[in-house]
Design a protein around this motif. Structure first.
Motif, PDB file in Angstrom:
ATOM      1  N   ARG A  49       0.837  -1.210   0.000  1.00  0.00           N
ATOM      2  CA  ARG A  49       0.000   0.000   0.000  1.00  0.00           C
ATOM      3  C   ARG A  49       0.866   1.252   0.000  1.00  0.00           C
ATOM      4  O   ARG A  49       0.560   2.226  -0.677  1.00  0.00           O
ATOM      5  CB  ARG A  49      -0.903   0.024   1.228  1.00  0.00           C
ATOM      6  N   LYS A  52       2.458   1.652  -3.416  1.00  0.00           N
ATOM      7  CA  LYS A  52       1.482   1.699  -4.509  1.00  0.00           C
ATOM      8  C   LYS A  52       1.883   0.777  -5.658  1.00  0.00           C
ATOM      9  O   LYS A  52       2.024   1.199  -6.815  1.00  0.00           O
ATOM     10  CB  LYS A  52       1.288   3.137  -4.993  1.00  0.00           C
ATOM     11  N   VAL A  53       2.058  -0.495  -5.320  1.00  0.00           N
ATOM     12  CA  VAL A  53       2.460  -1.498  -6.310  1.00  0.00           C
ATOM     13  C   VAL A  53       1.270  -1.871  -7.184  1.00  0.00           C
ATOM     14  O   VAL A  53       0.124  -1.523  -6.895  1.00  0.00           O
ATOM     15  CB  VAL A  53       3.036  -2.763  -5.635  1.00  0.00           C
ATOM     16  N   GLY A  54       1.534  -2.609  -8.241  1.00  0.00           N
ATOM     17  CA  GLY A  54       0.488  -3.033  -9.154  1.00  0.00           C
ATOM     18  C   GLY A  54      -0.393  -4.122  -8.574  1.00  0.00           C
ATOM     19  O   GLY A  54      -0.136  -4.657  -7.493  1.00  0.00           O
ATOM     20  N   VAL A  55      -1.411  -4.442  -9.315  1.00  0.00           N
ATOM     21  CA  VAL A  55      -2.395  -5.413  -8.859  1.00  0.00           C
ATOM     22  C   VAL A  55      -1.810  -6.830  -8.800  1.00  0.00           C
ATOM     23  O   VAL A  55      -2.281  -7.659  -8.024  1.00  0.00           O
ATOM     24  CB  VAL A  55      -3.667  -5.344  -9.738  1.00  0.00           C
ATOM     25  N   ILE A  56      -0.771  -7.094  -9.566  1.00  0.00           N
ATOM     26  CA  ILE A  56      -0.184  -8.443  -9.595  1.00  0.00           C
ATOM     27  C   ILE A  56       0.372  -8.827  -8.231  1.00  0.00           C
ATOM     28  O   ILE A  56       0.167  -9.954  -7.764  1.00  0.00           O
ATOM     29  CB  ILE A  56       0.897  -8.537 -10.683  1.00  0.00           C
ATOM     30  N   GLN A  57       1.057  -7.898  -7.557  1.00  0.00           N
ATOM     31  CA  GLN A  57       1.598  -8.204  -6.231  1.00  0.00           C
ATOM     32  C   GLN A  57       0.476  -8.486  -5.231  1.00  0.00           C
ATOM     33  O   GLN A  57       0.594  -9.382  -4.400  1.00  0.00           O
ATOM     34  CB  GLN A  57       2.480  -7.063  -5.715  1.00  0.00           C
ATOM     35  N   TYR A  58      -0.611  -7.722  -5.327  1.00  0.00           N
ATOM     36  CA  TYR A  58      -1.745  -7.970  -4.438  1.00  0.00           C
ATOM     37  C   TYR A  58      -2.380  -9.335  -4.719  1.00  0.00           C
ATOM     38  O   TYR A  58      -2.757 -10.050  -3.789  1.00  0.00           O
ATOM     39  CB  TYR A  58      -2.808  -6.878  -4.584  1.00  0.00           C
TER      40      TYR A  58
END
Length: 104
Positions: A49, A52-58
């Motif tokens: 958070r 502000k990483v991309g959706v792939i890490q999430y």
């Protein structure tokens, strides 16, 4: 003060990334040993958070959580490689945490 806090968080992330590894290398790990990886999950979530990483890490973090949290009671009919889902979740979590430590 901000630099000192960031440095402290970086050191904490380095230590917390060792928790999944400590469970992975144990020859016989019971299900309740994997409670040790919870701080790594939490730390990585807040780190993602903050950066502000991309959706792939999430998504990978979510997959790791689901693999760690799922409980397959009847393993008959489940492929052998998926029977160790908790191990795969811990390995994925460890890889994510090491990747974050390397980006410091």
């Amino acid at each position: 003060i901000e630099k000192r806090k960031r440095n402290k968080d970086d050191h904490l992330l380095s230590y917390v990334s060792l928790l999944p590894l400590s469970v992975i290398i144990v020859p016989l790990a019971w299900q309740h040993y994997f409670v040790l990886v919870i701080p790594t999950l939490i730390m990585l979530y807040f780190r993602f958070r903050e950066r502000k990483v991309g959706v792939i890490q999430y998504v990978l973090l979510l997959i790791s959580y689901l693999l760690l949290a799922s409980n397959i009671k009847d393993t008959q009919g489940v492929a052998l490689i998926f029977q160790s889902h908790v191990l795969w979740g811990a390995v994925l979590l460890w890889v994510l945490s090491i990747r974050e430590v390397r980006s410091l």
